[in-house]
Scaffold this active site. Structure first.
Site, PDB file in Angstrom:
ATOM      1  N   GLU A 115       0.903  -1.107   0.090  1.00  0.00           N
ATOM      2  CA  GLU A 115       0.079  -0.014  -0.180  1.00  0.00           C
ATOM      3  C   GLU A 115       0.916   1.237  -0.133  1.00  0.00           C
ATOM      4  OE1 GLU A 115      -2.641  -0.365  -0.732  1.00  0.00           O
ATOM      5  OE2 GLU A 115      -3.706  -2.258   0.147  1.00  0.00           O
ATOM      6  N   HIS A 139      -2.505   1.923   8.396  1.00  0.00           N
ATOM      7  CA  HIS A 139      -3.613   1.033   7.872  1.00  0.00           C
ATOM      8  C   HIS A 139      -3.866  -0.300   8.867  1.00  0.00           C
ATOM      9  CE1 HIS A 139      -6.136  -1.183   5.040  1.00  0.00           C
ATOM     10  NE2 HIS A 139      -5.365  -1.998   4.891  1.00  0.00           N
ATOM     11  N   HIS A 141      -6.836  -3.574   9.753  1.00  0.00           N
ATOM     12  CA  HIS A 141      -8.130  -4.284   9.521  1.00  0.00           C
ATOM     13  C   HIS A 141      -8.888  -4.396  10.761  1.00  0.00           C
ATOM     14  CE1 HIS A 141      -5.887  -6.307   5.848  1.00  0.00           C
ATOM     15  NE2 HIS A 141      -5.982  -5.135   5.623  1.00  0.00           N
ATOM     16  N   GLU A 169     -16.645  10.676  23.474  1.00  0.00           N
ATOM     17  CA  GLU A 169     -15.302  11.286  23.413  1.00  0.00           C
ATOM     18  C   GLU A 169     -15.188  11.383  21.688  1.00  0.00           C
ATOM     19  OE1 GLU A 169     -12.261  11.888  25.374  1.00  0.00           O
ATOM     20  OE2 GLU A 169     -14.065  12.314  26.527  1.00  0.00           O
ATOM     21  N   HIS A 210     -12.706  -3.714   4.009  1.00  0.00           N
ATOM     22  CA  HIS A 210     -11.398  -4.021   4.158  1.00  0.00           C
ATOM     23  C   HIS A 210     -10.650  -3.480   5.365  1.00  0.00           C
ATOM     24  CE1 HIS A 210      -7.315  -3.857   1.904  1.00  0.00           C
ATOM     25  NE2 HIS A 210      -6.974  -4.026   3.166  1.00  0.00           N
TER      26      HIS A 210
HETATM   27  O1  2HA Z   1      -0.358  -5.279   4.098  1.00  0.00           O
HETATM   28  O2  2HA Z   1      -3.311  -4.772   4.471  1.00  0.00           O
HETATM   29  O3  2HA Z   1      -4.056  -3.874   2.139  1.00  0.00           O
HETATM   30  C1  2HA Z   1      -1.777  -5.976   3.321  1.00  0.00           C
HETATM   31  C2  2HA Z   1      -2.693  -4.989   3.322  1.00  0.00           C
HETATM   32  C3  2HA Z   1      -3.246  -4.668   2.053  1.00  0.00           C
HETATM   33 ZN    ZN Z   2      -5.449  -3.874   4.086  1.00  0.00          ZN
END
Ligand code: 2HA
Ligand code: ZN
Length: 273
Positions: A115, A139, A141, A169, A210
């Site tokens: 990414e 980022h 998940h 909050e 995602h």
């Molecule tokens: O690094 O999360 O979006 C793997 C991921 C791709």
């Molecule tokens: Zn991801």
């Protein structure tokens, strides 16, 4: 040692913290940090011979010659603490702002996160929007927020309101709200452009089905934003599930305005009734 330098130590700690939260199954999630010039100088004695330049498919004038700490493509955040040299690295951006080369870590042919184009474009937009204050893109998940993307309309308004209403909050932590990117193929320039377009307005962008992208000035604030949004999503999903799909009462728009007034933050009026 490289891992004793605070910028690197903080980066490693954030990977471990995210793993412990359950946000980084397998190679899921990634982190990048735009280094301060003095941090680059602290790290420079440990740099290895620079490797070849790699073009990114995206370009940013305001990131020419910057240095980033980045997680590795396909690497597990779970492993970063035990073996930083193979799982994270430092890359230098070239003087046209369209290529990177590794100057430390990512040993044995590893590369920056898949990414990296999204991170890079988000850094460019957030750097410009905050006069250089923002340095972290993260980022993860986050399971409850991902679950919300199956049951809520995929709009910034619907997500922002549901999250603001799910913990008192929240309007203080993200008064600007969150953006939402519809489902897209991850890893490429298209999702990078769509995300960075939203990052002009928001500190956080949901990726449907995602995960979540967040940005901030340092590791604490950025990790805290991810944590706050995911916890609000968890409360929302618990409440909607326990209530059989019905919310009996919530924080009202007048309540939200009262919080904003008391805490001196300006809520994004687009999202209030
Ligand atoms: O690094 O999360 O979006 C793997 C991921 C791709
Ligand atoms: Zn991801």
């Amino acid at each position: 040692m490289m891992t004793e330098i605070p910028a690197v130590r903080g980066f490693i700690r954030m990977c471990t913290d995210g793993w412990e939260q359950g946000w980084h199954e397998r190679n899921g999630g990634n982190l990048t940090y735009r280094m301060k010039p003095e941090e680059v100088e602290q790290c420079r004695p440990f740099f290895t011979a620079p490797r070849e330049w790699n073009s990114m498919g995206v370009q940013a004038d305001n990131l020419k010659s910057e240095y980033f700490i980045t997680t590795g493509s396909g690497k597990f955040l779970r492993n970063v603490q035990d073996d930083p040299e193979h799982n994270i690295g430092i890359v230098e951006i070239n003087d046209t702002g369209d290529s990177w080369r590794i100057v430390w870590g990512l040993e044995n042919g590893a590369r920056p996160t898949s990414e990296f184009p999204s991170h890079f474009m988000n850094h460019s937009v957030r750097k410009a929007a905050t006069n250089g204050a923002y340095r972290v893109i993260y980022h993860a998940h986050t399971p409850s927020l991902i679950a919300m993307t199956y049951i809520m309309p995929l709009t910034a308004r619907d997500f922002t309101r549901a999250l603001w209403q799910s913990a008192t909050e929240c309007p203080v932590v993200f008064p600007g709200g969150v953006g939402v990117v519809p489902w897209m193929v991850p890893g490429g320039a298209d999702i990078a452009m769509a995300t960075s377009e939203l990052m002009k307005k928001y500190d956080a962008a949901v990726w449907a089905h995602h995960g979540l992208f967040v940005s901030g000035p340092d590791y604490d604030i950025t990790f805290g934003l991810m944590h706050t949004i995911e916890k609000a999503a968890q409360i929302y999903m618990l409440a909607i599930t326990a209530g059989g799909g019905k919310i009996r009462q919530t924080i009202t728009d007048d309540n939200l305005r009262a919080i904003a007034k008391e805490f001196g933050v300006e809520l994004n009026e687009e999202f209030l009734n």
